[in-house]
Design an enzyme around this catalytic site. Structure first.
Site, PDB file in Angstrom:
ATOM      1  N   VAL A  19      33.640   4.190 -48.805  1.00  0.00           N
ATOM      2  CA  VAL A  19      33.373   2.754 -48.654  1.00  0.00           C
ATOM      3  C   VAL A  19      34.395   2.124 -47.722  1.00  0.00           C
ATOM      4  O   VAL A  19      34.065   1.270 -46.886  1.00  0.00           O
ATOM      5  CB  VAL A  19      33.392   2.049 -50.024  1.00  0.00           C
ATOM      6  CG1 VAL A  19      33.002   0.584 -49.864  1.00  0.00           C
ATOM      7  CG2 VAL A  19      32.464   2.739 -50.989  1.00  0.00           C
ATOM      8  N   LYS A  22      33.416   2.764 -44.167  1.00  0.00           N
ATOM      9  CA  LYS A  22      32.324   1.872 -43.753  1.00  0.00           C
ATOM     10  C   LYS A  22      32.833   0.445 -43.538  1.00  0.00           C
ATOM     11  O   LYS A  22      32.399  -0.246 -42.605  1.00  0.00           O
ATOM     12  CB  LYS A  22      31.218   1.873 -44.805  1.00  0.00           C
ATOM     13  CG  LYS A  22      30.441   3.186 -44.882  1.00  0.00           C
ATOM     14  CD  LYS A  22      29.361   3.106 -45.962  1.00  0.00           C
ATOM     15  CE  LYS A  22      28.598   4.407 -46.090  1.00  0.00           C
ATOM     16  NZ  LYS A  22      27.560   4.345 -47.154  1.00  0.00           N
ATOM     17  N   HIS A  99      40.364   0.389 -50.387  1.00  0.00           N
ATOM     18  CA  HIS A  99      39.832  -0.007 -51.687  1.00  0.00           C
ATOM     19  C   HIS A  99      40.298   0.983 -52.750  1.00  0.00           C
ATOM     20  O   HIS A  99      40.417   2.180 -52.508  1.00  0.00           O
ATOM     21  CB  HIS A  99      38.299  -0.028 -51.667  1.00  0.00           C
ATOM     22  CG  HIS A  99      37.710  -0.762 -50.499  1.00  0.00           C
ATOM     23  ND1 HIS A  99      38.135  -2.003 -50.114  1.00  0.00           N
ATOM     24  CD2 HIS A  99      36.713  -0.412 -49.625  1.00  0.00           C
ATOM     25  CE1 HIS A  99      37.436  -2.396 -49.056  1.00  0.00           C
ATOM     26  NE2 HIS A  99      36.568  -1.447 -48.746  1.00  0.00           N
ATOM     27  N   HIS A 244      28.527   0.757 -55.021  1.00  0.00           N
ATOM     28  CA  HIS A 244      29.032   1.845 -54.165  1.00  0.00           C
ATOM     29  C   HIS A 244      28.723   3.243 -54.685  1.00  0.00           C
ATOM     30  O   HIS A 244      29.325   4.211 -54.234  1.00  0.00           O
ATOM     31  CB  HIS A 244      30.546   1.719 -53.952  1.00  0.00           C
ATOM     32  CG  HIS A 244      30.939   0.448 -53.277  1.00  0.00           C
ATOM     33  ND1 HIS A 244      30.214  -0.104 -52.258  1.00  0.00           N
ATOM     34  CD2 HIS A 244      31.993  -0.389 -53.486  1.00  0.00           C
ATOM     35  CE1 HIS A 244      30.801  -1.224 -51.859  1.00  0.00           C
ATOM     36  NE2 HIS A 244      31.861  -1.421 -52.583  1.00  0.00           N
ATOM     37  N   GLU A 250      23.034   0.971 -48.019  1.00  0.00           N
ATOM     38  CA  GLU A 250      22.632   0.125 -46.893  1.00  0.00           C
ATOM     39  C   GLU A 250      21.153  -0.240 -46.973  1.00  0.00           C
ATOM     40  O   GLU A 250      20.720  -1.259 -46.446  1.00  0.00           O
ATOM     41  CB  GLU A 250      22.895   0.844 -45.563  1.00  0.00           C
ATOM     42  CG  GLU A 250      24.352   1.154 -45.301  1.00  0.00           C
ATOM     43  CD  GLU A 250      24.759   2.520 -45.840  1.00  0.00           C
ATOM     44  OE1 GLU A 250      24.006   3.075 -46.673  1.00  0.00           O
ATOM     45  OE2 GLU A 250      25.818   3.026 -45.441  1.00  0.00           O
ATOM     46  N   ARG A 290      37.690 -11.242 -54.041  1.00  0.00           N
ATOM     47  CA  ARG A 290      36.352 -11.510 -54.583  1.00  0.00           C
ATOM     48  C   ARG A 290      36.488 -11.537 -56.087  1.00  0.00           C
ATOM     49  O   ARG A 290      36.941 -10.562 -56.694  1.00  0.00           O
ATOM     50  CB  ARG A 290      35.351 -10.433 -54.162  1.00  0.00           C
ATOM     51  CG  ARG A 290      33.887 -10.856 -54.422  1.00  0.00           C
ATOM     52  CD  ARG A 290      32.900  -9.725 -54.264  1.00  0.00           C
ATOM     53  NE  ARG A 290      32.947  -8.820 -55.411  1.00  0.00           N
ATOM     54  CZ  ARG A 290      33.095  -7.490 -55.307  1.00  0.00           C
ATOM     55  NH1 ARG A 290      33.236  -6.920 -54.121  1.00  0.00           N
ATOM     56  NH2 ARG A 290      33.117  -6.743 -56.378  1.00  0.00           N
ATOM     57  N   GLY A 311      34.908  -4.975 -50.433  1.00  0.00           N
ATOM     58  CA  GLY A 311      34.183  -4.281 -49.381  1.00  0.00           C
ATOM     59  C   GLY A 311      33.807  -5.211 -48.237  1.00  0.00           C
ATOM     60  O   GLY A 311      33.481  -6.385 -48.445  1.00  0.00           O
ATOM     61  N   TYR A 315      26.545  -4.470 -46.024  1.00  0.00           N
ATOM     62  CA  TYR A 315      25.816  -4.848 -47.236  1.00  0.00           C
ATOM     63  C   TYR A 315      26.736  -5.373 -48.335  1.00  0.00           C
ATOM     64  O   TYR A 315      26.277  -5.670 -49.436  1.00  0.00           O
ATOM     65  CB  TYR A 315      25.024  -3.645 -47.767  1.00  0.00           C
ATOM     66  CG  TYR A 315      25.883  -2.423 -48.051  1.00  0.00           C
ATOM     67  CD1 TYR A 315      26.476  -2.229 -49.300  1.00  0.00           C
ATOM     68  CD2 TYR A 315      26.115  -1.477 -47.074  1.00  0.00           C
ATOM     69  CE1 TYR A 315      27.267  -1.132 -49.546  1.00  0.00           C
ATOM     70  CE2 TYR A 315      26.907  -0.370 -47.311  1.00  0.00           C
ATOM     71  CZ  TYR A 315      27.480  -0.196 -48.545  1.00  0.00           C
ATOM     72  OH  TYR A 315      28.279   0.886 -48.778  1.00  0.00           O
TER      73      TYR A 315
END
Length: 346
Positions: A19, A22, A99, A244, A250, A290, A311, A315
């Site tokens: 993740v 990405k 992360h 995830h 996606e 978040r 993230g 998406y």
């Protein structure tokens, strides 16, 4: 005017490595190259650090050179392996797009503090605090904000299954996303759920289920204020939200849809945003976070967890909430870098 030298640190040795890669790819697509000179520092799953051309597919097997952040403030940047020694690369700021463990738990933040390099996001203390859900709950409760009823189980600890009210959720106390999380509806299933959680952390958290809508709020800090994005909402067809861990996130999730903006009243939206600000402040967050919460039918807002570097994929929830509030990812990055460089995080 010279471009700012930005280290984009990504990958990592945690279960959230894919993740992070990405997220870094999306950050790369949104970096303003007229303002920034990026240096992509990838960390493999085994913990090797490489200076790469980009975070695109194949970076781990490419021509990246071994590199590391120097803790020496005189270097203020990278040591990059060269013939017979190391080259130094001065950095203006770091963007740790990491992360989970060794990324959001204060480890990299401590190294950056030693180096003297300004960095985007939470500091060591708030990173470590938010990573441990049980400690975050205690702090948030003391600030008058509701949390689930919970129990912690240490590495050598036990819990009596008959003392709990089911259903409960069993989680690693210090892990990202929903890795190692189980819903338990019967006492006899608790030991196996604890064993699964211990694959990710020796400290396990058991929470009573909260009956309400799962909502989230993106927070972005400036020198003068906290900006919150649109509130989002998780709609489930079955099971629970397992971010995830889908085969093709996606494209679709097998059991959930993220709705932005949330299908809630204007009054409820304001309550969620106010709670997100209060939680962010109580935990001492910096730069961004978040905040995931539950909205109960009676209007009470209950903390779920706080992600200190959420993230940033195409998406992901954080950039979608900010975009819905009129802030595209490129502008979010600009604001984060500016906040870090202006020393507000100190």
């Amino acid at each position: 005017m010279a471009r700012l030298r930005v280290a984009v640190i990504f990958g990592g040795a945690s279960e959230e490595h894919p993740v992070s890669v990405k997220s870094a790819q999306e950050v790369a697509r949104n970096l303003n190259l007229a303002k920034y000179e990026p240096f992509y520092l990838g960390i493999t799953t085994s913990g090797e650090w490489k200076l790469c051309e980009s975070p695109d597919a194949g970076w781990e097997d490419g021509d990246g050179r071994p590199a590391m952040l120097s803790p020496d403030r005189g270097v203020h940047g990278l040591l990059v392996q060269a013939d017979g020694g190391y080259d130094t690369v001065h950095l203006d700021v770091a963007l740790p797009v990491l992360h989970g463990k060794l990324g959001e738990d204060g480890a990299v933040q401590g190294l950056l503090d030693l180096s003297g390099i300004p960095y985007v996001g939470c500091d060591v203390q708030s990173s470590a605090l938010c990573m441990d859900k049980s400690l975050a709950y205690l702090v948030v409760r003391s600030a008058g904000i509701a949390t689930p009823r919970f129990w912690t189980v240490a590495a050598d600890g036990q819990v009596d299954p008959d003392n709990l009210t089911y259903p409960v959720f069993v989680k690693p106390a210090r892990s990202g996303s929903s890795f190692g999380v189980s819903r338990v509806d019967r006492a006899e299933d608790l030991p196996s759920a604890v064993a699964v959680a211990r694959q990710y952390d020796s400290k396990v958290l058991i929470e009573e289920a909260v009956h309400g809508s799962e909502v989230g709020c993106a927070v972005l800090e400036s020198a003068t204020d906290l900006v919150v994005g649109e509130v989002d909402q998780i709609r489930l067809s079955h099971g629970f939200f397992r971010i995830h861990q889908e085969d093709a996130p996606e494209v679709r999730s097998e059991n959930s849809t993220v709705v932005v903006p949330a299908d809630i009243t204007a009054e409820a939206r304001l309550l969620v945003q106010q709670a997100a600000r209060a939680i962010y402040r109580a935990l001492g967050c910096r730069g961004l976070a978040r905040v995931d919460m539950f909205l109960k039918e009676d209007g009470e807002v209950v903390l779920n967890e706080v992600n200190t570097f959420p993230g940033m994929t195409s998406y992901s929830r954080y950039p979608r909430m900010m975009a819905a509030a009129g802030l595209p990812l490129a502008e979010v990055i600009d604001r984060l870098v500016s906040f870090a460089l202006n020393g507000q995080r100190r």
